[in-house]
Design a protein around this motif. Structure first.
Motif, mmCIF file in Angstrom:
data_model
loop_
_atom_site.group_PDB
_atom_site.id
_atom_site.type_symbol
_atom_site.label_atom_id
_atom_site.label_comp_id
_atom_site.label_asym_id
_atom_site.label_seq_id
_atom_site.Cartn_x
_atom_site.Cartn_y
_atom_site.Cartn_z
ATOM 1 N N SER A 10 37.542 37.221 27.755
ATOM 2 C CA SER A 10 37.395 38.655 27.491
ATOM 3 C C SER A 10 36.018 39.126 27.925
ATOM 4 C CB SER A 10 37.605 38.953 26.003
ATOM 5 O OG SER A 10 36.652 38.245 25.215
ATOM 6 N N GLU A 11 35.913 40.425 28.143
ATOM 7 C CA GLU A 11 34.659 41.043 28.536
ATOM 8 C C GLU A 11 34.627 42.460 27.988
ATOM 9 O OE1 GLU A 11 34.413 41.317 32.747
ATOM 10 O OE2 GLU A 11 36.386 42.245 32.981
ATOM 11 N N PRO A 12 33.440 42.966 27.592
ATOM 12 C CA PRO A 12 33.349 44.335 27.062
ATOM 13 C C PRO A 12 33.454 45.362 28.186
ATOM 14 C CG PRO A 12 31.167 43.326 27.124
ATOM 15 C CD PRO A 12 32.144 42.254 27.533
ATOM 16 N N VAL A 13 34.362 46.320 28.002
ATOM 17 C CA VAL A 13 34.549 47.399 28.970
ATOM 18 C C VAL A 13 34.689 48.709 28.203
ATOM 19 C CG1 VAL A 13 36.029 48.376 30.780
ATOM 20 C CG2 VAL A 13 35.671 45.908 30.665
ATOM 21 N N GLY A 14 33.721 49.615 28.397
ATOM 22 C CA GLY A 14 33.801 50.925 27.749
ATOM 23 C C GLY A 14 33.793 50.855 26.236
ATOM 24 N N GLY A 15 33.038 49.942 25.666
ATOM 25 C CA GLY A 15 32.963 49.836 24.222
ATOM 26 C C GLY A 15 34.086 49.053 23.583
ATOM 27 N N SER A 16 35.004 48.509 24.363
ATOM 28 C CA SER A 16 36.109 47.711 23.828
ATOM 29 C C SER A 16 36.254 46.441 24.668
ATOM 30 C CB SER A 16 37.420 48.505 23.836
ATOM 31 O OG SER A 16 37.762 48.876 25.161
ATOM 32 N N LEU A 17 36.938 45.464 24.101
ATOM 33 C CA LEU A 17 37.139 44.195 24.783
ATOM 34 C C LEU A 17 38.328 44.273 25.733
ATOM 35 C CD1 LEU A 17 36.472 41.563 21.978
ATOM 36 C CD2 LEU A 17 34.964 42.233 23.853
ATOM 37 N N SER A 18 38.155 43.721 26.907
ATOM 38 C CA SER A 18 39.221 43.668 27.901
ATOM 39 C C SER A 18 39.243 42.269 28.495
ATOM 40 C CB SER A 18 38.995 44.712 28.996
ATOM 41 O OG SER A 18 40.010 44.644 29.980
ATOM 42 N N TYR A 19 40.397 41.887 29.027
ATOM 43 C CA TYR A 19 40.541 40.553 29.594
ATOM 44 C C TYR A 19 40.272 40.584 31.098
ATOM 45 C CZ TYR A 19 42.741 39.251 25.188
ATOM 46 O OH TYR A 19 42.994 39.010 23.868
ATOM 47 N N LYS A 20 39.690 39.503 31.586
ATOM 48 C CA LYS A 20 39.424 39.398 33.012
ATOM 49 C C LYS A 20 40.726 39.195 33.769
ATOM 50 C CE LYS A 20 34.648 37.795 33.037
ATOM 51 N NZ LYS A 20 33.699 36.795 33.568
ATOM 52 N N PRO A 21 40.809 39.692 35.005
ATOM 53 C CA PRO A 21 42.051 39.557 35.791
ATOM 54 C C PRO A 21 42.313 38.116 36.181
ATOM 55 C CG PRO A 21 40.296 40.518 37.116
ATOM 56 C CD PRO A 21 39.775 40.452 35.721
ATOM 57 N N PRO A 22 43.517 37.836 36.663
ATOM 58 C CA PRO A 22 43.875 36.440 36.993
ATOM 59 C C PRO A 22 42.945 35.772 37.989
ATOM 60 C CG PRO A 22 45.830 37.825 36.947
ATOM 61 C CD PRO A 22 44.661 38.745 36.814
ATOM 62 N N ILE A 23 42.382 36.530 38.906
ATOM 63 C CA ILE A 23 41.542 35.922 39.932
ATOM 64 C C ILE A 23 40.311 35.258 39.322
ATOM 65 C CG2 ILE A 23 40.195 38.009 40.381
ATOM 66 C CD1 ILE A 23 40.238 37.314 43.318
ATOM 67 N N TYR A 24 39.926 35.685 38.107
ATOM 68 C CA TYR A 24 38.762 35.119 37.434
ATOM 69 C C TYR A 24 39.134 34.270 36.208
ATOM 70 C CZ TYR A 24 36.390 38.697 40.195
ATOM 71 O OH TYR A 24 35.938 39.489 41.226
ATOM 72 N N ASP A 25 40.402 34.200 35.864
ATOM 73 C CA ASP A 25 40.806 33.485 34.654
ATOM 74 C C ASP A 25 42.151 32.819 34.885
ATOM 75 O OD1 ASP A 25 41.195 32.519 32.122
ATOM 76 O OD2 ASP A 25 41.454 34.470 31.163
ATOM 77 N N ILE A 26 42.193 31.505 34.818
ATOM 78 C CA ILE A 26 43.421 30.765 35.076
ATOM 79 C C ILE A 26 44.458 31.003 33.982
ATOM 80 C CG2 ILE A 26 42.629 28.707 33.872
ATOM 81 C CD1 ILE A 26 44.821 28.866 37.033
ATOM 82 N N ASN A 27 44.017 31.387 32.780
ATOM 83 C CA ASN A 27 44.938 31.612 31.670
ATOM 84 C C ASN A 27 45.494 33.035 31.624
ATOM 85 O OD1 ASN A 27 44.668 28.968 30.561
ATOM 86 N ND2 ASN A 27 42.689 29.565 29.707
ATOM 87 N N ALA A 28 45.047 33.906 32.502
ATOM 88 C CA ALA A 28 45.554 35.278 32.529
ATOM 89 C C ALA A 28 46.951 35.306 33.141
ATOM 90 C CB ALA A 28 44.611 36.179 33.326
ATOM 91 N N PRO A 29 47.839 36.130 32.618
ATOM 92 C CA PRO A 29 49.187 36.235 33.214
ATOM 93 C C PRO A 29 49.164 37.060 34.485
ATOM 94 C CG PRO A 29 48.994 37.765 31.390
ATOM 95 C CD PRO A 29 47.706 36.986 31.422
ATOM 96 N N ASP A 30 50.048 36.742 35.404
ATOM 97 C CA ASP A 30 50.177 37.503 36.644
ATOM 98 C C ASP A 30 51.649 37.707 36.931
ATOM 99 O OD1 ASP A 30 51.027 35.630 39.267
ATOM 100 O OD2 ASP A 30 50.236 34.524 37.547
ATOM 101 N N LEU A 31 51.939 38.636 37.800
ATOM 102 C CA LEU A 31 53.312 38.912 38.209
ATOM 103 C C LEU A 31 53.585 38.472 39.642
ATOM 104 C CD1 LEU A 31 53.932 42.444 36.641
ATOM 105 C CD2 LEU A 31 54.911 40.253 35.924
#
Length: 265
Positions: free
Chosen positions: A99-120
């Motif tokens: 996760s990473e802070p974006v605009g005052g809230s937590l957001s997840y990094k995209p798949p290109i930066y995180d192997i555990n992120a889901p992709d389509l």
């Protein structure tokens, strides 16, 4: 010089003048009242539509997320993700998303930066491969026809939908139904990776299919158990270990009949 003097005797009084004389404060009250009404209604409407717009946007981002997020992949990610799906026991790293802070809230990094992120990207490519291999299998068996391939396509979509429904129902049952829908679609779509491998083995050797299909089912069940346990259940406020274990076990066992149904061409 007498233009501003009142009406002369015997001259008719204009309607506007008569109204003004009858109610000298009417226009003032009317203007003020209409202004207050317009201002009040405008503020109330803006509040209603503004809150509705925020509600819709928050729910869209909560349940659907940004579709472009799921296609931010590269060759390195695809190769490593396929290893995690097909050999989850060999994944030595953690299963939680970054996760990473974006605009005052937590957001997840995209798949290109995180192997555990889901992709389509992988689910769609695996689904297309599944349909192509199904058509090839039908052709080798002398049963190829557009209707037969179309039925395999529909059957694949139906299996994907059933898998999504299972994962969504699991989250709702355990009290965590706020995972984005596209996350669940991606996790359910990874099943076509193992099904495609088993279908390819069926083309190369009839006997390899009976070994690859149970193995692919077991690997997918393991992948979903680890993913659901560490990622999707992270938002639960209460944890019932026995109940969760039974649900996770059911998800793993369910992969065997759904794989067998989709892999039987």
């Amino acid at each position: 010089m007498y233009g501003n003097v009142g009406a002369q005797p015997g001259m008719p009084i204009p309607p506007q003048a008569a109204t003004s004389q009858a109610s000298p404060f009417g226009n003032a009250f009317y203007g003020a009242g209409s202004g207050l009404i317009r201002g009040g209604l405008g503020a109330y409407g803006e509040k209603i539509f503004g809150s509705s717009s925020e509600y819709v946007q928050s729910n869209i981002s909560r349940y659907f997320s940004d579709p472009q997020y799921y296609f931010q992949v590269n060759l390195h990610y695809v190769r490593n993700k396929l290893k995690v799906i097909l050999f989850p026991f060999l994944h030595r790293g953690h299963w939680t998303r970054i996760s990473e802070p974006v605009g005052g809230s937590l957001s997840y990094k995209p798949p290109i930066y995180d192997i555990n992120a889901p992709d389509l990207y992988i689910p769609f490519m695996a689904f297309g491969t599944f349909v192509v291999l199904a058509g090839l299998t039908l052709g080798l068996n002398g049963q190829f026809s557009p209707e037969a391939v179309n039925w395999q396509f529909v059957r694949g979509l139906l299996g994907w939908f059933v898998q999504v429904g299972l994962l969504k129902f699991t989250l709702l049952t355990l009290g965590s139904g706020e995972a984005p829908l596209l996350d669940i679609v991606a996790y359910a779509g990874y099943a076509f990776v193992g099904i495609s491998v088993a279908s390819l083995g069926n083309i190369l050797s009839k006997y390899s299919y009976y070994a690859l299909m149970p193995w692919a089912s077991l690997m997918m069940g393991t992948f979903l158990v680890k993913t659901m346990k560490r990622v999707l259940f992270a938002e639960l406020r209460s944890y019932d270990s026995s109940r969760h274990h039974y649900v996770l076990l059911f998800i793993a066992i369910f992969q065997f009949p759904i794989f067998g149904w989709l892999g039987r061409i």
